[in-house]
Design an enzyme around this catalytic site. Structure first.
Site, mmCIF file in Angstrom:
data_model
loop_
_atom_site.group_PDB
_atom_site.id
_atom_site.type_symbol
_atom_site.label_atom_id
_atom_site.label_comp_id
_atom_site.label_asym_id
_atom_site.label_seq_id
_atom_site.Cartn_x
_atom_site.Cartn_y
_atom_site.Cartn_z
ATOM 1 N N ASP A 10 -6.913 -3.395 2.091
ATOM 2 C CA ASP A 10 -6.097 -3.192 0.906
ATOM 3 C C ASP A 10 -4.699 -2.825 1.413
ATOM 4 O O ASP A 10 -4.533 -2.517 2.600
ATOM 5 C CB ASP A 10 -6.706 -2.059 0.076
ATOM 6 C CG ASP A 10 -5.864 -1.709 -1.135
ATOM 7 O OD1 ASP A 10 -5.300 -2.623 -1.766
ATOM 8 O OD2 ASP A 10 -5.774 -0.503 -1.454
ATOM 9 N N ASP A 12 -1.675 -0.964 -0.743
ATOM 10 C CA ASP A 12 -1.148 0.302 -1.244
ATOM 11 C C ASP A 12 -2.160 1.420 -1.025
ATOM 12 O O ASP A 12 -3.296 1.361 -1.495
ATOM 13 C CB ASP A 12 -0.825 0.187 -2.736
ATOM 14 C CG ASP A 12 0.267 -0.838 -3.010
ATOM 15 O OD1 ASP A 12 1.422 -0.558 -2.649
ATOM 16 O OD2 ASP A 12 -0.036 -1.903 -3.559
#
Length: 217
Positions: A10, A12
Site C-alpha cells: 500500500d 499512504d
C-alpha cells in the site's frame, strides 16, 4: 512464506506518512466550499478514494459554483504540494524494498490514491525504479476494500494471488488483500489502537532486520 514470489505495498501510511496531508487538504478544500468537515465524518472518508470522498461531502453539504471533478483535483493538488515540501518518508522503507529486490521478490504498489500522485511520491523517495508494477484504484470500478486492485496487481506481476504478500496499514486495505486470497502483513508503525486481527502477521518497523523474518515465516 517460502512459496511467496511478490510483495505488494500500500502507499499512504506504509511507504509515506501522508495521511495527515490528505486530512489537511480535505479540510481546506471542502471547508472553502461550505462543507462542515468533522473528525467523525473524516474517519469515514479515510479509507475512500478521492472521488468517493468528494461525492461523500457533496451528498452531505451540496455546493454550487464548482463541479465535483474540479473539487477532487484541488484536493489532490494540495496533497501533492504538501508531499513535495514536507519530509514524509516512512523510516527504513527504501532499504527494506531494496533488500526485497536483492532477494528476487517482485515488488508492486496498490493504492487507493489517484494515479497522478503516485510518481510524485515514488520520485520523492527515489524508489520509482524499484517497483515492477503500479496500480491505482482510480482505474478500478471500486477501491479498497474491494479486492480488484490486488487481483489486478497480481496479474501485472504475473504471480498467483496465493503467492503474494501484501503490506497494509488500514483495515479496508487488509480486507481487500484477504479477499484477494493473499497473505497480509499489517504495518503498525507502532500504532497500538488499531485492530490488526485480520492480518496474518504484524510488522512494527522497516528499520529492523525484518526481511529475514519474512523469509523465515
Amino acid at each position: 512464506m517460502t512459496n511467496k514470489k511478490a510483495i505488494i505495498f500500500d502507499m499512504d501510511g506504509v511507504i509515506i506518512d501522508s495521511e495527515k496531508y490528505w486530512k489537511q487538504a480535505e479540510h481546506e478544500v471542502f471547508t472553502s466550499l461550505g462543507v462542515k468537515v468533522t473528525d467523525e465524518y473524516s474517519a469515514i472518508t479515510r479509507s475512500m478514494t478521492t472521488s468517493e470522498v468528494t461525492q461523500f461531502w457533496y451528498n452531505k453539504y451540496p455546493w454550487k459554483n464548482m463541479d465535483l471533478e474540479t473539487a477532487e483535483q484541488r484536493v489532490i493538488s494540495r496533497v501533492i504540494e504538501l508531499i513535495e515540501t514536507e519530509s514524509c518518508q516512512i523510516n527504513g522503507v527504501k532499504t527494506f524494498i531494496e533488500r526485497l529486490k536483492t532477494e528476487k521478490y517482485k515488488v508492486g504498489l496498490a493504492t487507493n490514491s489517484p494515479n497522478r500522485i503516485i510518481p510524485v511520491v515514488l520520485k520523492k523517495l527515489n524508489i520509482l525504479h524499484l517497483f515492477d508494477s503500479i496500480s491505482s484504484a482510480e482505474f478500478e470500478i471500486k477501491g479498497k476494500p474491494d479486492p480488484s486492485i490486488y487481483l489486478n496487481a497480481a496479474h501485472k506481476l504475473n504471480t498467483k494471488p496465493e503467492n503474494c504478500i501484501v503490506i497494509e496499514d488500514s483495515y479496508a486495505g487488509m480486507l481487500a488483500a484477504k479477499n484477494a486470497g493473499m497473505t497480509v502483513i499489517a504495518y503498525t508503525n507502532g500504532n497500538k489502537e488499531m485492530n490488526y486481527e485480520i492480518a496474518d502477521y504484524k510488522l512494527d518497523s522497516f528499520e529492523k532486520d525484518e526481511i529475514e523474518w519474512i523469509k523465515m515465516n
